[in-house]
Design a protein around this motif. Sequence first.
Motif, short mmCIF file in Angstrom:
data_model
loop_
_atom_site.label_atom_id
_atom_site.label_comp_id
_atom_site.label_asym_id
_atom_site.label_seq_id
_atom_site.Cartn_x
_atom_site.Cartn_y
_atom_site.Cartn_z
N ALA A 348 0.82 -1.21 0.00
CA ALA A 348 0.00 0.00 0.00
C ALA A 348 0.85 1.26 0.00
O ALA A 348 0.44 2.29 -0.55
N GLY A 349 2.06 1.21 0.61
CA GLY A 349 2.78 2.44 0.87
C GLY A 349 4.10 2.65 0.17
O GLY A 349 4.61 3.78 0.13
N ALA A 350 4.72 1.60 -0.39
CA ALA A 350 6.02 1.77 -1.03
C ALA A 350 5.85 2.29 -2.45
O ALA A 350 4.83 2.10 -3.09
N GLY A 351 6.89 2.94 -2.94
CA GLY A 351 6.87 3.46 -4.30
C GLY A 351 6.28 4.85 -4.38
O GLY A 351 5.90 5.46 -3.38
N PRO A 352 6.20 5.41 -5.60
CA PRO A 352 5.71 6.78 -5.76
C PRO A 352 4.29 6.96 -5.26
O PRO A 352 3.44 6.09 -5.40
N ARG A 353 4.04 8.14 -4.66
CA ARG A 353 2.75 8.50 -4.09
C ARG A 353 2.15 9.65 -4.90
O ARG A 353 2.84 10.60 -5.29
N ALA A 354 0.86 9.60 -5.11
CA ALA A 354 0.17 10.67 -5.84
C ALA A 354 0.24 12.00 -5.11
O ALA A 354 0.14 13.06 -5.71
N SER A 355 0.44 11.95 -3.78
CA SER A 355 0.42 13.17 -2.97
C SER A 355 1.77 13.87 -2.88
O SER A 355 1.86 14.96 -2.32
N ILE A 356 2.84 13.24 -3.39
CA ILE A 356 4.18 13.82 -3.30
C ILE A 356 4.54 14.45 -4.65
O ILE A 356 4.24 13.90 -5.71
N GLY A 357 5.17 15.61 -4.61
CA GLY A 357 5.64 16.24 -5.85
C GLY A 357 4.59 17.01 -6.60
O GLY A 357 4.85 17.51 -7.70
N THR A 358 3.40 17.14 -6.02
CA THR A 358 2.33 17.87 -6.68
C THR A 358 1.96 19.08 -5.83
O THR A 358 2.28 19.17 -4.66
N THR A 359 1.28 20.00 -6.43
CA THR A 359 0.82 21.20 -5.74
C THR A 359 -0.68 21.29 -5.87
O THR A 359 -1.33 20.45 -6.49
N ALA A 360 -1.24 22.33 -5.32
CA ALA A 360 -2.69 22.52 -5.40
C ALA A 360 -3.12 23.01 -6.77
O ALA A 360 -4.30 23.24 -7.00
N ALA A 361 -2.19 23.17 -7.70
CA ALA A 361 -2.53 23.73 -9.00
C ALA A 361 -3.10 22.67 -9.92
O ALA A 361 -2.58 22.37 -10.97
N ALA A 362 -4.21 22.10 -9.53
CA ALA A 362 -4.92 21.15 -10.39
C ALA A 362 -5.85 21.94 -11.30
O ALA A 362 -6.06 23.13 -11.15
N SER A 363 -6.48 21.23 -12.21
CA SER A 363 -7.28 21.92 -13.22
C SER A 363 -8.63 22.37 -12.71
O SER A 363 -9.30 23.18 -13.33
N THR A 364 -9.05 21.85 -11.60
CA THR A 364 -10.38 22.19 -11.11
C THR A 364 -10.33 23.37 -10.16
O THR A 364 -9.33 23.64 -9.49
N LYS A 365 -11.43 24.06 -10.07
CA LYS A 365 -11.52 25.21 -9.19
C LYS A 365 -11.30 24.82 -7.74
O LYS A 365 -10.64 25.52 -6.98
N ALA A 366 -11.85 23.69 -7.34
CA ALA A 366 -11.73 23.27 -5.94
C ALA A 366 -10.28 23.03 -5.56
O ALA A 366 -9.84 23.41 -4.48
N ALA A 367 -9.53 22.39 -6.44
CA ALA A 367 -8.14 22.11 -6.13
C ALA A 367 -7.32 23.39 -6.07
O ALA A 367 -6.44 23.55 -5.25
N ASN A 368 -7.62 24.35 -6.97
CA ASN A 368 -6.91 25.61 -6.97
C ASN A 368 -7.19 26.42 -5.71
O ASN A 368 -6.38 27.23 -5.29
N ALA A 369 -8.35 26.20 -5.12
CA ALA A 369 -8.79 27.04 -4.01
C ALA A 369 -7.97 26.81 -2.75
O ALA A 369 -7.86 27.72 -1.94
N THR A 370 -7.43 25.62 -2.55
CA THR A 370 -6.72 25.23 -1.32
C THR A 370 -7.67 25.20 -0.14
O THR A 370 -7.76 24.21 0.57
N THR A 371 -8.41 26.30 0.09
CA THR A 371 -9.38 26.35 1.17
C THR A 371 -10.78 26.56 0.60
O THR A 371 -10.99 27.47 -0.21
N LEU A 372 -11.71 25.73 1.01
CA LEU A 372 -13.11 25.88 0.65
C LEU A 372 -13.86 26.31 1.90
O LEU A 372 -13.70 25.69 2.96
N THR A 373 -14.67 27.34 1.81
CA THR A 373 -15.35 27.87 2.99
C THR A 373 -16.81 27.45 3.01
O THR A 373 -17.48 27.40 1.98
N VAL A 374 -17.27 27.15 4.23
CA VAL A 374 -18.65 26.73 4.45
C VAL A 374 -19.26 27.67 5.49
O VAL A 374 -18.66 27.91 6.55
N ALA A 375 -20.45 28.19 5.20
CA ALA A 375 -21.16 29.05 6.15
C ALA A 375 -22.65 28.88 5.95
O ALA A 375 -23.15 28.96 4.82
N LYS A 376 -23.37 28.68 7.04
CA LYS A 376 -24.82 28.51 6.96
C LYS A 376 -25.52 29.75 6.41
O LYS A 376 -26.55 29.65 5.75
#
Length: 686
Positions: A348-376
């Motif tokens: 499960a854990g050896a070898g390359p990980r999808a979470s290493i070497g990447t940044t929040a600069a994905a193609s979707t708005k949510a990934a670019n946001a880093t923080t998503l805010t929730v308010a009632k």
Amino acid sequence: MSELRSKPRHRRSRTALAVGVPLALTAAGTLAYGTDLGVLGSTAQQASAAAPSWAADTADGFASVNSLGQNGTYGGRDGKTVTVKTQADLEKYATATEPYVIVVAGTINMNPVGKEIKVQSDKTIVGSGTSGHIVGGGFFLGQGVHNVIIRNLTIRDSYQGIWNDKDHDFDAVQMDGAHHVWIDHNDLRHMADGLIDVRKDSTNVTVSWNKLSDNNKTFGIGWTENVKTDITIHHNWFRETEQRNPSTDNAAHAHLYNNFLEDAPGTDINSSYGNYSRGATKMVLENSLFQGMKNPVIKDSGAAIVQRGNSFSGTSGRNESGGTAFDPKAFYPYSLDKAADLPSVLKAGAGPRASIGTTAAASTKAANATTLTVAKDGSGQYTTVQAAVNAVPANNPSRVVIAVKPGTYRELVKVPSNKPHVTIQGTGGSRKDTTIVYNNASGTPKPGGGTYGTGGSATVAVEADDFQARNLTISNDFDEKANQNLSGHQAVALRTAADKVFLDGIIVSGDQDTLLLDTAAKDRLGRVYVANSYVIGNVDFIFGRATAVVDKSVITLKKRWDGTSAGYVTAPSTAANRKGILIANSTVNGDVSGGSFYLGRPWHAGGDASLDPQTTVRNTSLSAAIKSTPWTDMSGFSWKDDRFAEYKNTGAGAGSASSNRPHLTDAQAADQEVADWLAGWTPSAS
């Protein structure tokens, strides 16, 4: 002549955890969940740093030891981050004199085949997720090169068609006289010569969490008459490799632990030997698994091997030990997985990980946001927590923080398994300001028929790895008194079924079955760290099969729906050869009658006799509510057949050791610390 080292060069506490906890919260029992200042103080309210968390990672093992003028191994983190997709750019930045973090984003075919780029000091070379491939070549670290990290890459295919090739010295990583090098989470395979060569007095090297496969001369260490090399090799998966797994020649200190060496039957590559201690090497070999290997452990007459905790299955030939070595803990802290767990842990854990070497600069708005805010009140991006979770892209490569403004959110929340690296964080001044609550129970009818069952009743369900929650309350307010007609009153507030779950500075509140700490499957590892938190309930309210720590927290006992005092704190359903529930450095109290609560009972889920439930309660203050015989049987299974123990508890509910109240010895307790449960994972706020 050997270099003399009369005393340890660097030592840290093995139980230290970089969890960023302010001193005001470290003493359990002082947490005031109406008045605290949130989760980690004011600075923690910032959503995330500009740099991704992996960019600040530093080496463990001998690469972390301060020596030769270098303080640990951190690579190019002090320099610019650049992304490369060509050999020319990779070579430009890797050979530069200034520090760089070099992200390899794609496949680079080396020309000519066998070329090894001459890496200079202060570099991190890291694959972008699983996309970074170096094909037909590798890296060379020459004399004096230091502070280099090679991480999360696939380096492969310089093989020239001759198995025992004497003419093509093409390695994945070769070092001659380098120091402070960390080789981590790579996939190294099918090279003409070595996958890793640590040569000519190279030292302070750590090789961790790599997959090494499909090769002949896999991993060589030495090529020197001097005895200087200090090297740590841990959590690597060697499979279908013939020799040098590794071969360690004239190493001053070689610490090998939690490696899985596998020679599967019916494959084309047959092992000739596994771990080899040669020359004057001093080797400590711990908790590794050898499966099908020929000559799994061998040593020269002048070398030393100290073995402990290793497992051998289907092996043959030499398996040797002898001589004196050294104590690795004199140099650095570490913790061990059990050898039996290594196939699941490493697959499960050896070898390359999808979470290493990447940044929040994905193609979707949510990934670019880093923080998503929730308010009632509509002042955030979303009005419900689940809507924000839905906006996180599938297989998101890096942390997404869902910042939830104060209020009561009556909803069900599920974080599915394909959305890792999510943090749900309340933004109020207290963890009581933000509450996620619902009222399903096991026996509650579902709209489509049937009932929810225990696991399905959870207000918040977490199935994604690397989840964090902080500075909020998660509650199930099912009314038992008003629903006596229902057959199942189990009502879960929070269910986790994932690995590396960090619950920090929260309240988890319910009655029966409040906190379900599960795993994705019986054979999967699921580590959970609960810190600086409150867990409230009465019957089996901390339960499940996860490897879970409740640390520096308050466990509050509450009365039943009819006003009576009776209950059970834990109900572990631990798989054999795994660690179960550890309560440490905490307080157990509540407004209930004296002598009315058990610390735990063994839950053999589904009547599974193969389970080996475990709860250890240590260094914890127990109120008078705890029974003098704190463990009891469950569903026909005796607690005495499983693993229940205490160590150095205090308070009116603590008691001396007896046959009905087992205590750990000091030696046993040394292997049941928080770091042993977390097994190499250091929870940190992100």
